[in-house]
Write an enzyme that holds these catalytic residues in place. Structure first.
Site, short mmCIF file in Angstrom:
data_model
loop_
_atom_site.label_atom_id
_atom_site.label_comp_id
_atom_site.label_asym_id
_atom_site.label_seq_id
_atom_site.Cartn_x
_atom_site.Cartn_y
_atom_site.Cartn_z
CB SER A 31 -67.62 6.74 -1.99
OG SER A 31 -66.26 6.25 -0.63
CG ASP A 184 -61.89 1.18 -5.50
OD1 ASP A 184 -62.55 -0.05 -4.50
OD2 ASP A 184 -62.62 1.99 -4.88
CG HIS A 187 -65.18 2.22 -2.79
ND1 HIS A 187 -64.17 2.77 -3.42
CD2 HIS A 187 -65.91 3.53 -2.28
CE1 HIS A 187 -64.10 3.90 -2.74
NE2 HIS A 187 -65.07 4.14 -2.64
#
Length: 214
Positions: A31, A184, A187
């Site tokens: 990701s 979060d 990221h």
């Protein structure tokens, strides 16, 4: 007069400059590579592409990042990720192995297989790592952190040991104040990606320098 027209056509073709196609880099990752949570233009690959072009590189960076992917997932899809052609490979996997607490020897074997396939294809590689957190214990941390320098040395790959180092070097308060991370905490936000690319870009230029002349 057909011969004359043919002669003119051949002369024109010989006189026309031939422009080489841009070099192709495949960025195989998770990701963090894919650009999770970001507008398309703010992701790692688009920002890296823009940085390289601004640095004068004639290159296309292909986004082969898949959110949630482990080293096993990257290994499984390596062949079709390279199917469109590649002159060099960036391997940025391991973060999800850490999140799942997978055994370091499993991650090592998967990354070793990826680099071995790149060797077989004569692709120069930039191996990008992430450090293990301390909550898994010192033994796990030592074993995982050794994977990246060990494999880079074994395969003659370039190495960037910590993709997020520029962000992690700052205090939690400064990261928050500058909004470098998404909510979060895992990221990077767009400005955080920009910092990552400023560190990554020169390494990718070194990678491009290893691509054999066509």
């Amino acid at each position: 007069m057909r011969w004359l027209r043919n002669l003119v056509a051949v002369t024109f073709l010989l006189a026309t400059p031939v422009f080489a196609a841009p070099l192709q880099i495949v960025a195989l990752g998770d990701s963090l590579t894919q650009g999770y949570g970001l507008a398309p233009e703010d992701g790692l690959v688009p920002q890296l592409q823009a940085w390289l072009v601004a640095a004068g590189a004639d290159v296309v960076v292909q986004n082969a990042g898949v959110s949630g992917d482990t080293t096993a997932g990257g290994r499984a899809r390596l062949e079709w990720s390279l199917a469109g052609g590649a002159d060099a490979l960036i391997v940025a996997l391991g973060g999800n192995d850490l999140l799942r607490g997978l055994p370091p020897e499993v991650s090592r074997a998967n990354l070793d297989a990826i680099l071995s396939e790149a060797d077989a294809r004569d692709l120069p590689v930039l191996l990008v790592g992430l450090p293990a957190p301390s909550n898994y214990g010192a033994e796990y941390q030592t074993a995982f952190d050794a994977i990246f320098p060990d494999l880079a040395a074994a395969h003659g790959a370039l190495l960037l040991e910590n993709l997020l180092a520029p962000i992690m070097a700052l205090s939690a308060q400064e990261r928050s104040a500058r909004e470098l991370m998404q909510s979060d905490g895992i990221h990077p936000a767009p400005e955080g990606v920009q910092m990552v690319v400023a560190q990554l870009g020169p390494k990718v230029l070194d990678l491009l320098a290893q691509v054999p002349p066509r």
